[in-house]
Design a protein around this motif. Structure first.
Motif: not given
Length: 260
Positions: A115, A179, A189, A191
Motif C-alpha cells: 500500500s 491502493k 494489494l 500491507e
C-alpha cells in the motif's frame, strides 16, 4: 555479479530476482563493463538473460522491482524474458515501478504491490535532431510505442477500466499509490512494508510527482568534518618578521638554493 543491482536467489521452492535501478540498453551495459564500472544502479537485458539462464525454467520465479526509468526496448526485452519463463511468475513492487519498469511488472502472471509503494505511467520520450521530416518521424515512432505500452496496460486493467481511461492516465503522467494501482489494474494489494529508496537519479525529472515522495532522497547527509584549527604562530614579533622576510626573499628568487 554481486556488484550489480540485479540479484538472483535460488531456493528449493523457486528463485527470486531483484531488479533495482535504471534500465538501459545492452550497449550501455557493455560500455560500463569496459570502463570497469560495476554497473551499480543499472539493468540491461543481456545481463538479466545470463542470470535467468541459471534458473530452472520450470521453477516458480519472483521478481522484486524498485526502478524509476529506462529504455523502452530494454524494458520490453526484459518483460518478454519474464513472460517466457515456463514456471509461475510473481512480480512485487518493492519501492516503486515507474515508466518502463511497469512493463516488467505487468509481464508476470501475478502482480503484487504494498500500500505504501508507487506505480507511475507516462508518455514515452526521446531526443531528436534533424529537419522537420525527422521530427515528424520521431513523433510517429513515439505514438506507435505508446500504443504498444498501452496494450500491455489494457490487458491487465481492472474490470470497468476502459482503454480510454488508460490512455488518459498515460497522457497525463499518472502516479498511483499501491491502493490506487490495485483499483485500476489486476494487482494484489499488500500491507505497507519498509523498503529502500530507489538508487536511480532520473526520477528527479519526473512530472507530477506526489509531494509525499519528493523527499525520497532527502535523508540526512553526514556533516562535513570541521577543519582542524591551525596551530597559532608564535607571538614573538621578531620571529614573525624574520619569517615574512624569508618568504619575500623566496618569492623574489634570492634564496632558491638556500635552506630556510
Amino acid at each position: 555479479m554481486k556488484d550489480k543491482m540485479l540479484k538472483v536467489v535460488n531456493k528449493a521452492e523457486g528463485a527470486e530476482i531483484y531488479i533495482t535501478g535504471d534500465i538501459v540498453d545492452d550497449e550501455w551495459g557493455g560500455c560500463l563493463e569496459a570502463w570497469g564500472d560495476p554497473g551499480i544502479g543499472y539493468q540491461w537485458p543481456n545481463d538479466i538473460k545470463k542470470q535467468l539462464a541459471d534458473i530452472d525454467d520450470e521453477a516458480p520465479l519472483t521478481i522484486y522491482i524498485n526502478s524509476d526509468v529506462g529504455s523502452v526496448p530494454a524494458g520490453v526485452a526484459i518483460a518478454n524474458m519474464i513472460a517466457r519463463h515456463k514456471g509461475p511468475t510473481t512480480a512485487v513492487v518493492d519501492g516503486w515501478a515507474c515508466s518502463i519498469a511497469t512493463q516488467i511488472f505487468f509481464a508476470a502472471d501475478v502482480r503484487k504491490i504494498p500500500s505504501n509503494a508507487y506505480l507511475m505511467i507516462h508518455k514515452p520520450a526521446t531526443c531528436c535532431c534533424g529537419d522537420a521530416h525527422d521530427m515528424e518521424q520521431a513523433i510517429k515512432a513515439l505514438d506507435v510505442i505508446q500504443e504498444g505500452l498501452e496494450t500491455t496496460y489494457n490487458k491487465v486493467a481492472a474490470e470497468g477500466v476502459t482503454p480510454e481511461a488508460i490512455h488518459q492516465m498515460v497522457e497525463e503522467t499518472t502516479w498511483l499509490t499501491g491502493k490506487e494501482t490495485s483499483e485500476r489494474f489486476q494487482v494484489e494489494l499488500l500491507e505497507a512494508t519498509q523498503t529502500a529508496a530507489c538508487v536511480g537519479g532520473a526520477y528527479k525529472a519526473f512530472k507530477k510527482m506526489p509531494e509525499g515522495i519528493k523527499t525520497v532522497d532527502n535523508s540526512k547527509k553526514p556533516e562535513a568534518p570541521k577543519p582542524q584549527p591551525v596551530a597559532d604562530l608564535p607571538q614573538d614579533k621578531n620571529i614573525n618578521k624574520v619569517r615574512a622576510e624569508i618568504m619575500l626573499a623566496i618569492m623574489e628568487g634570492e634564496l632558491i638554493d638556500e635552506e630556510v
